[in-house]
Scaffold this active site. Structure first.
Site, short mmCIF file in Angstrom:
data_model
loop_
_atom_site.label_atom_id
_atom_site.label_comp_id
_atom_site.label_asym_id
_atom_site.label_seq_id
_atom_site.Cartn_x
_atom_site.Cartn_y
_atom_site.Cartn_z
N SER A 145 0.78 -1.30 -0.08
CA SER A 145 -0.20 -0.06 0.19
C SER A 145 0.86 1.22 -0.06
O SER A 145 2.01 1.15 0.56
CB SER A 145 -0.87 0.09 1.16
N TYR A 158 -2.66 -1.33 10.13
CA TYR A 158 -2.51 -1.67 8.86
C TYR A 158 -1.11 -1.06 8.36
O TYR A 158 -0.26 -1.59 7.43
CB TYR A 158 -3.62 -0.72 8.09
P1 NAP Z 1 -11.92 -5.62 -0.15
O1 NAP Z 1 -12.62 -5.28 -1.27
O2 NAP Z 1 -12.14 -5.63 1.19
O3 NAP Z 1 -11.46 -7.28 -0.42
C1 NAP Z 1 -10.63 -8.09 0.55
C2 NAP Z 1 -10.70 -9.38 -0.20
O4 NAP Z 1 -9.59 -10.13 0.79
C3 NAP Z 1 -11.80 -10.07 -0.05
O5 NAP Z 1 -11.97 -11.21 -1.28
C4 NAP Z 1 -11.78 -10.99 0.98
O6 NAP Z 1 -12.73 -12.15 1.26
C5 NAP Z 1 -10.41 -11.36 1.29
N1 NAP Z 1 -10.22 -11.59 2.74
C6 NAP Z 1 -10.26 -10.66 3.77
N2 NAP Z 1 -9.98 -11.37 4.86
C7 NAP Z 1 -9.72 -12.60 4.68
C8 NAP Z 1 -9.45 -13.75 5.33
N3 NAP Z 1 -9.16 -13.81 6.68
N4 NAP Z 1 -9.33 -14.93 4.82
C9 NAP Z 1 -9.43 -14.99 3.43
N5 NAP Z 1 -9.69 -13.90 2.56
C10 NAP Z 1 -9.92 -12.62 3.05
O7 NAP Z 1 -10.11 -5.04 -0.22
P2 NAP Z 1 -9.44 -4.41 -1.44
O8 NAP Z 1 -9.61 -3.08 -1.28
O9 NAP Z 1 -9.53 -5.06 -2.68
O10 NAP Z 1 -8.12 -4.63 -0.95
C11 NAP Z 1 -7.24 -5.88 -1.46
C12 NAP Z 1 -5.75 -5.73 -1.14
O11 NAP Z 1 -5.42 -4.55 -1.55
C13 NAP Z 1 -5.56 -5.78 0.65
O12 NAP Z 1 -4.29 -6.36 0.78
C14 NAP Z 1 -5.40 -4.15 0.80
O13 NAP Z 1 -4.64 -3.86 1.91
C15 NAP Z 1 -4.66 -3.73 -0.46
N6 NAP Z 1 -5.09 -2.32 -0.74
C16 NAP Z 1 -6.08 -1.86 -0.90
C17 NAP Z 1 -6.13 -0.38 -1.08
C18 NAP Z 1 -7.53 0.38 -1.60
O14 NAP Z 1 -7.49 1.63 -1.66
N7 NAP Z 1 -8.51 -0.41 -1.63
C19 NAP Z 1 -5.01 0.49 -1.13
C20 NAP Z 1 -3.82 -0.20 -0.81
C21 NAP Z 1 -3.80 -1.63 -0.68
P3 NAP Z 1 -14.54 -12.24 1.10
O15 NAP Z 1 -14.64 -11.63 -0.18
O16 NAP Z 1 -14.53 -13.63 1.12
O17 NAP Z 1 -14.74 -11.68 2.20
#
Ligand code: NAP
Length: 253
Positions: A145, A158
């Protein structure tokens, strides 16, 4: 030819957290580039992604596993090996967020975030690398991130988790480059997914953040596909331990 070096045809890729958001976008990007997929999420959300990948004509196997549990590590790796006989690519994407002021931040939230966002991805990479070392080839892409470069606001666990992931991406890269394994990270900026619902719904905060993004908009999971395909492909063979920032210019400001 250079475009051939971006092809993932015949490659077997694990993507965690592939049911929604960024993970779904990355899974589709890898599939569009030719990869067969082993998709993991906590819930059955991953079945929706499976259907989309199948439409692209790729093989896809899913696993529901709680990546807060270390017992999920062998399940993921053994599942992918049973499906494809090898692991060419691991995308460590699954992650969670907990928001609270530092002064109130609970031990429970700290432990949960560090477990899912930092510890389990480390051991997944370790387990996948054991297979990659046998073939002297592999690609590990850790989804970190832009919070690796700053403290964020009300997200101390985080920030610690992703900062640590950045550091161990370099540790792995240094040790495993000689084994033919590329370990790199992507640092997404602000991407409109479920993880950021609280920020998007807070009008003042949303406007403040948006006004500081030079590209003038939040990112979408689609915006990360190119970086993931590059780091998963032969095109990045000399790239070890880098953080590829995809943030609409946020960190350069
Ligand atoms: P999101 O929409 O909340 O999706 C998270 C995904 O991770 C979902 O498929 C969820 O599964 C899975 N997950 C969460 N906890 C889990 C667990 N205990 N076991 C198995 N699967 C799990 O998040 P996102 O925004 O796409 O983020 C994805 C990655 O990008 C993360 O590592 C986040 O930190 C990183 N990131 C995001 C952003 C942003 O702005 N969104 C920025 C920088 C980095 P379910 O669908 O089954 O719940």
């Amino acid at each position: 030819m250079i475009l051939d070096r971006f092809s993932l045809k015949g490659r077997a890729a694990i993507v965690t957290g592939a049911g929604r958001g960024i993970g779904q976008g990355l899974a589709l990007g890898l599939a569009e580039a030719g990869a067969d997929l082993f998709l993991v999420s906590k819930s059955d959300s991953v079945e929706a992604t499976k259907a989309l990948v199948e439409k692209l004509g790729r093989r896809v196997v899913t696993l529901q596993a709680d990546l807060a549990d270390m017992a999920s590590v062998p399940r993921v790796v053994e599942g992918a090996l049973a499906a494809y006989g090898k692991i060419d690519i691991l995308v460590n994407n699954a992650g969670i967020q907990r928001r609270a002021p530092v002064i109130e931040f609970s031990e429970k939230d700290w432990d949960e975030v560090l477990q899912v966002d930092q510890k389990v991805p480390f051991f997944l990479a370790q387990a996948a690398a054991r297979d990659m070392m046998k073939r002297k080839k592999g690609k590990i892409v850790n989804i970190a991130s832009v919070i690796c470069f700053s403290g964020g606001l009300r997200i101390p666990a985080y920030a610690a988790a992703k900062g640590g992931m950045r550091q161990y991406t370099m540790s792995m890269a240094v040790e495993w480059a000689a084994h033919g394994i590329n370990v790199n990270a992507i640092a997404p900026g602000y991407i409109a997914t479920d993880m950021n619902t609280a920020l998007i719904e807070d009008k003042a905060r949303f406007e403040d953040l948006s006004s500081r993004i030079p590209a003038g908009r939040w990112g979408s999971p689609d915006d990360l596909k190119g970086a993931a395909v590059y780091l998963a492909s032969d095109a990045s063979d000399y790239c070890h331990g880098t953080m590829l920032v995809v943030d609409g210019g946020w960190t350069s400001r």
